[in-house]
Structures are given as C-alpha cells and as structure tokens.
Write a protein that holds these residues in place. Sequence first.
Motif, mmCIF file in Angstrom:
data_model
loop_
_atom_site.group_PDB
_atom_site.id
_atom_site.type_symbol
_atom_site.label_atom_id
_atom_site.label_comp_id
_atom_site.label_asym_id
_atom_site.label_seq_id
_atom_site.Cartn_x
_atom_site.Cartn_y
_atom_site.Cartn_z
ATOM 1 N N ARG A 28 -48.698 2.187 5.571
ATOM 2 C CA ARG A 28 -49.744 1.832 4.619
ATOM 3 C C ARG A 28 -49.287 1.793 3.169
ATOM 4 N NH1 ARG A 28 -54.142 -0.366 7.282
ATOM 5 N NH2 ARG A 28 -54.509 0.775 9.209
ATOM 6 N N ILE A 29 -48.368 2.675 2.805
ATOM 7 C CA ILE A 29 -47.943 2.767 1.411
ATOM 8 C C ILE A 29 -47.005 1.613 1.070
ATOM 9 C CG2 ILE A 29 -46.604 4.147 -0.231
ATOM 10 C CD1 ILE A 29 -49.228 5.402 0.269
ATOM 11 N N LYS A 30 -47.188 1.053 -0.118
ATOM 12 C CA LYS A 30 -46.321 -0.027 -0.581
ATOM 13 C C LYS A 30 -45.752 0.318 -1.952
ATOM 14 C CE LYS A 30 -48.687 -3.724 1.936
ATOM 15 N NZ LYS A 30 -49.402 -5.021 1.824
ATOM 16 N N CYS A 31 -44.590 -0.236 -2.236
ATOM 17 C CA CYS A 31 -43.928 0.002 -3.508
ATOM 18 C C CYS A 31 -44.726 -0.629 -4.655
ATOM 19 C CB CYS A 31 -42.522 -0.592 -3.476
ATOM 20 S SG CYS A 31 -41.669 -0.595 -5.053
ATOM 21 N N ILE A 32 -44.794 0.096 -5.773
ATOM 22 C CA ILE A 32 -45.332 -0.481 -7.007
ATOM 23 C C ILE A 32 -44.208 -1.297 -7.629
ATOM 24 C CG2 ILE A 32 -46.245 0.034 -9.297
ATOM 25 C CD1 ILE A 32 -47.409 2.607 -8.125
ATOM 26 N N LYS A 33 -44.322 -2.612 -7.576
ATOM 27 C CA LYS A 33 -43.171 -3.471 -7.850
ATOM 28 C C LYS A 33 -43.000 -3.806 -9.343
ATOM 29 C CE LYS A 33 -43.316 -5.466 -3.235
ATOM 30 N NZ LYS A 33 -43.488 -6.671 -2.411
ATOM 31 N N LYS A 34 -42.960 -2.791 -10.180
ATOM 32 C CA LYS A 34 -42.680 -2.992 -11.592
ATOM 33 C C LYS A 34 -41.206 -2.688 -11.827
ATOM 34 C CE LYS A 34 -45.993 -0.145 -12.854
ATOM 35 N NZ LYS A 34 -46.906 0.658 -13.710
ATOM 36 N N THR A 35 -40.491 -3.633 -12.422
ATOM 37 C CA THR A 35 -39.039 -3.475 -12.595
ATOM 38 C C THR A 35 -38.654 -3.584 -14.068
ATOM 39 O OG1 THR A 35 -38.571 -5.841 -12.317
ATOM 40 C CG2 THR A 35 -38.646 -4.478 -10.324
ATOM 41 N N GLN A 36 -37.440 -3.138 -14.345
ATOM 42 C CA GLN A 36 -36.912 -3.241 -15.701
ATOM 43 C C GLN A 36 -35.392 -3.314 -15.631
ATOM 44 O OE1 GLN A 36 -37.505 1.521 -16.401
ATOM 45 N NE2 GLN A 36 -37.318 0.289 -18.216
ATOM 46 N N LYS A 37 -34.792 -3.784 -16.717
ATOM 47 C CA LYS A 37 -33.333 -3.831 -16.819
ATOM 48 C C LYS A 37 -32.897 -2.685 -17.718
ATOM 49 C CE LYS A 37 -31.461 -7.916 -16.853
ATOM 50 N NZ LYS A 37 -30.667 -7.949 -15.603
ATOM 51 N N ILE A 38 -31.917 -1.900 -17.255
ATOM 52 C CA ILE A 38 -31.438 -0.764 -18.040
ATOM 53 C C ILE A 38 -29.918 -0.791 -18.131
ATOM 54 C CG2 ILE A 38 -33.408 0.699 -17.420
ATOM 55 C CD1 ILE A 38 -31.475 2.170 -15.479
ATOM 56 N N LYS A 39 -29.394 -0.046 -19.108
ATOM 57 C CA LYS A 39 -27.950 0.082 -19.246
ATOM 58 C C LYS A 39 -27.417 1.021 -18.172
ATOM 59 C CE LYS A 39 -27.793 -0.871 -24.204
ATOM 60 N NZ LYS A 39 -27.411 -0.337 -25.553
ATOM 61 N N LEU A 40 -26.189 0.775 -17.781
ATOM 62 C CA LEU A 40 -25.594 1.521 -16.674
ATOM 63 C C LEU A 40 -25.500 3.015 -16.974
ATOM 64 C CD1 LEU A 40 -24.428 1.064 -13.851
ATOM 65 C CD2 LEU A 40 -22.172 0.825 -14.905
ATOM 66 N N ASP A 41 -25.287 3.372 -18.253
ATOM 67 C CA ASP A 41 -25.145 4.790 -18.582
ATOM 68 C C ASP A 41 -26.486 5.537 -18.573
ATOM 69 O OD1 ASP A 41 -26.292 3.803 -20.877
ATOM 70 O OD2 ASP A 41 -24.656 4.394 -22.220
ATOM 71 N N GLN A 42 -27.567 4.818 -18.270
ATOM 72 C CA GLN A 42 -28.884 5.448 -18.154
ATOM 73 C C GLN A 42 -29.395 5.404 -16.706
ATOM 74 O OE1 GLN A 42 -31.101 2.949 -20.816
ATOM 75 N NE2 GLN A 42 -30.318 3.935 -22.670
ATOM 76 N N ALA A 43 -28.507 5.108 -15.771
ATOM 77 C CA ALA A 43 -28.932 4.756 -14.411
ATOM 78 C C ALA A 43 -28.986 5.916 -13.421
ATOM 79 C CB ALA A 43 -28.014 3.667 -13.857
ATOM 80 N N LEU A 44 -28.541 7.101 -13.796
ATOM 81 C CA LEU A 44 -28.507 8.213 -12.846
ATOM 82 C C LEU A 44 -29.908 8.523 -12.306
ATOM 83 C CD1 LEU A 44 -26.663 10.331 -11.509
ATOM 84 C CD2 LEU A 44 -27.294 11.894 -13.360
ATOM 85 N N GLY A 45 -30.032 8.513 -10.973
ATOM 86 C CA GLY A 45 -31.301 8.823 -10.329
ATOM 87 C C GLY A 45 -32.286 7.671 -10.275
ATOM 88 N N ARG A 46 -31.939 6.534 -10.852
ATOM 89 C CA ARG A 46 -32.843 5.381 -10.828
ATOM 90 C C ARG A 46 -32.691 4.618 -9.514
ATOM 91 N NH1 ARG A 46 -35.023 4.241 -15.846
ATOM 92 N NH2 ARG A 46 -36.517 3.071 -14.577
ATOM 93 N N ILE A 47 -33.705 3.805 -9.200
ATOM 94 C CA ILE A 47 -33.754 3.115 -7.910
ATOM 95 C C ILE A 47 -33.562 1.617 -8.121
ATOM 96 C CG2 ILE A 47 -35.172 2.647 -5.873
ATOM 97 C CD1 ILE A 47 -36.628 5.355 -6.635
ATOM 98 N N LEU A 48 -32.567 1.056 -7.455
ATOM 99 C CA LEU A 48 -32.235 -0.362 -7.623
ATOM 100 C C LEU A 48 -33.353 -1.263 -7.122
ATOM 101 C CD1 LEU A 48 -28.504 -0.738 -6.529
ATOM 102 C CD2 LEU A 48 -29.437 -1.036 -8.818
ATOM 103 N N SER A 49 -33.667 -2.296 -7.893
ATOM 104 C CA SER A 49 -34.655 -3.291 -7.459
ATOM 105 C C SER A 49 -33.978 -4.580 -6.990
ATOM 106 C CB SER A 49 -35.642 -3.606 -8.591
ATOM 107 O OG SER A 49 -34.970 -4.143 -9.716
ATOM 108 N N LYS A 50 -32.650 -4.655 -7.140
ATOM 109 C CA LYS A 50 -31.880 -5.810 -6.652
ATOM 110 C C LYS A 50 -30.560 -5.297 -6.072
ATOM 111 C CE LYS A 50 -33.438 -9.434 -9.870
ATOM 112 N NZ LYS A 50 -32.980 -10.375 -10.936
#
Length: 418
Positions: A28-50
């Motif tokens: 039943r649960i679906k992802c909230i599909k809001k994405t953003q582009k970030i710098k690699l040095d800020q990426a720890l723990g973030r979830i890839l959208s592509k």
Amino acid sequence: MTQLSNDCFKHNKKRISLEKAVSILEKRIKCIKKTQKIKLDQALGRILSKDIISKINVPPFNNTAVDGYAFKYSDLNKKKETTLKLVGRITAGQNFNKKIKKGEIARIFTGAKVPEGADTVIMQEDCNTTDNQIVLKPGIFKGANIRKKGEDIKYGKKIISKGSKLRAQDIALIASIGIKEIDVFEKLIVGIFTTGNELFEPGTKVSKSGIYDSNRYCLKNLLETINCSVKDYGIKKDNEKLIKKSLKKISKDCDLIITTGGMSVGEEDYVRKVIEENGSLNFWNIAIKPGRPVALGNIFKKPFIGLPGNPVSVMITFLKIALPTINKLSGFLSPKEKNFIVTADFNFKKKSGRKEFLRVKISKNLNGQIKIKNYPNTGSGVFTSMVETDGLIELPDKLTYLKKGAKIKFVPFTEVLV
C-alpha cells in the motif's frame, strides 16, 4: 499528498500477525517522489532517485600495481636471467610518450600508466641493476602486476541502483567515475510529538505524579539516524482540541506524522479519536509483544503512525512497523533484515498466538561459541534493557517454551538501522 490508501486496513478486533501487517504495508505504501540534485560531498545517507551509470572505464588505462620495471614479456628468457636496457622512468600521473622496444625496460612506480609496447611489470625486489641494465629473474607470468583498463568498472556499467542509501564506500565509487552531483529523493520530513499530562521536558521541574519524556528523544534520534528531517512539536497535553489543532498544523508542514501515546481505548486517549473523526484510522491490532497498540492511517491527507506510550514498545514498534513505512515513503529499497542463528542460554515461557521480542545480550562460552542471555526484566517500561543489551531475538507465534540450548534468530541493533 496521501501516500497510504484509506482502505489499507479496516479496524478489526482480531489481531493480525506482524508478517501480515508488513506485507500489506509494502503493497500500500508508495514513495513520495520529490527529488533534488545535490553535491557528492553532501550525499552520505541520501537515497538515489536515479541509477548511477559510468561514462568511463576504471581504471581508465593499464597501470602498474607495484613499484618495478615494465617490459615486453617476449624478451624474457624462461630458463635463465634476462638482461634489458633501462630507457626511462615513469611516475604516477606522468605522460611517458616513449614506446618500449625489444630489449628495453622502464622503471615504473605504483599507479603509473604502463607504456606502449610493455605488457608485464616485474617487482623491483626480483631484479638486479647494473649501470643502465636491469637483470630479471625467470618465473614471472605475462601481464603480471598490471591493473587492466576497465578492470574495476567498465564504460556503461550501472554501479549503484536507484533506491540505494549511500554509504561512504558508495560515494567513493561514484567519485571514481568523475561524477560531482547526483539525483536523490528529498529527505522525508517527519513531524513528531508525544502525548500525556504526566510528561515533562527534561531539565524542568517534574510534578509528584509526572515523569520525564524520553520517547520523543528516542524517536527523534532514530529518525535522524536514518537521515529523516525531523520537526519536533514537543509534548501535547491530553486535550482533544489541542491535539486536533496540532495534527492539522503538522500535516501542512510534514510528509509524515508520528506520535507516541494516546492510541488506546481509554477516555484520555484523544489521538485515536481525532484521527478517526478527521481522517482514516486503519488500526493495527498486531499480535506482538511488546508493541500494542500501533496505528497506521491518514490525517488531513498525510500518512500517520501512532506508536505506543511505553518506551520499549516505542523503539521495537518503530523498528518493526514505522521503519519499513519510512523506508518505502523515502524511496529506500531496504535490504532484508540481517539475522543470525544463535544458541539460547536460558529457558523462557510465552503465550501462543503472538510473536514476542526479547532483549538479549551476547556472550561466548569457553569453547568460543556465541550464546545469548535474556534481560531479566522484560517490562515494556524498562528502557535500561534497550541500553544494556545487544539486540533482539524473535520468538515465533506458535512457540510456547524456549528451551536452553535451542537455536533462535537474533537481530543485532547495529544491523537494523541501515
């Protein structure tokens, strides 16, 4: 934006199993599909959208894995020493334009590009030097000590999949293919509050019938551990109008609302009443201990999770119910929970028909065998048990007696919050 359909669960007095609850949740649960582009040095723990696709080979050229000498393998005498003429010196990052010809050899250092004409590198320890000549010992194989172009990553390869939560090693791998910015899902914004007239903020004076609020601190830090953005709305007194007003405000600011307490059937349990009257409460009467009551629903068009009021129950239901919900909403394709089969070093009786989670500590016997000890006080209000233990064991629904020496599934706390 409602991410949980209103008919996910209909309130039913009959308890459902944890497996059933999680199975329905996942459907039943679906992802909230809001994405953003970030710098690699800020990426720890973030979830890839592509997906991350490499546009280069790694390494981009053949390079040496050792300090030594680069030469043509065909020059090597297989039975006795070979003498070759030293014609150059190559360091890492240096462009060496000379081609290695028959009878020639070049000094080369770790990471340097293997020159044209050479196909083998011999370690410096296996050579002797005389003036401008290098004497090679026999026995090396063709292509030795060379890292091949594309050996690690080939052009066009998918190196990390959409839905992955990035670790330090993932970020390093992305950096190795030259990518500076990546597409990720936005952090899930979670609004939290606790309810109860008996609760007081740490650092304030507590009444004779009051206690300090620990649940909110546990919940906030659990959420931040999994990289959610948390909005803390504090302690709410047991007041229906206040709780309704708070939920309405939070629903405008957050993607998900999580509360603790106020979800049972008592006269002062207003959270449940407000949810039922202003949203859709799909109450989970789950056959687990500790853990009831747990609720999942919608309020003012936002998904809602209501956790119990007892501190141990809060943490365990968060791990077993809230965490899979949050992972799905966040776009995280979470791996299956890692568990280990261990030996019980105690006897334990339980009721049939419900799954039970015991807090346990790891130890080793004289033979080095891993065993587990049950925490002596199993009360759902004894939060010391969550600090002084290493993880949980899961006792199946039908089990009524765990015998000392039995094999049982153990989940370390360190393996849950990934």
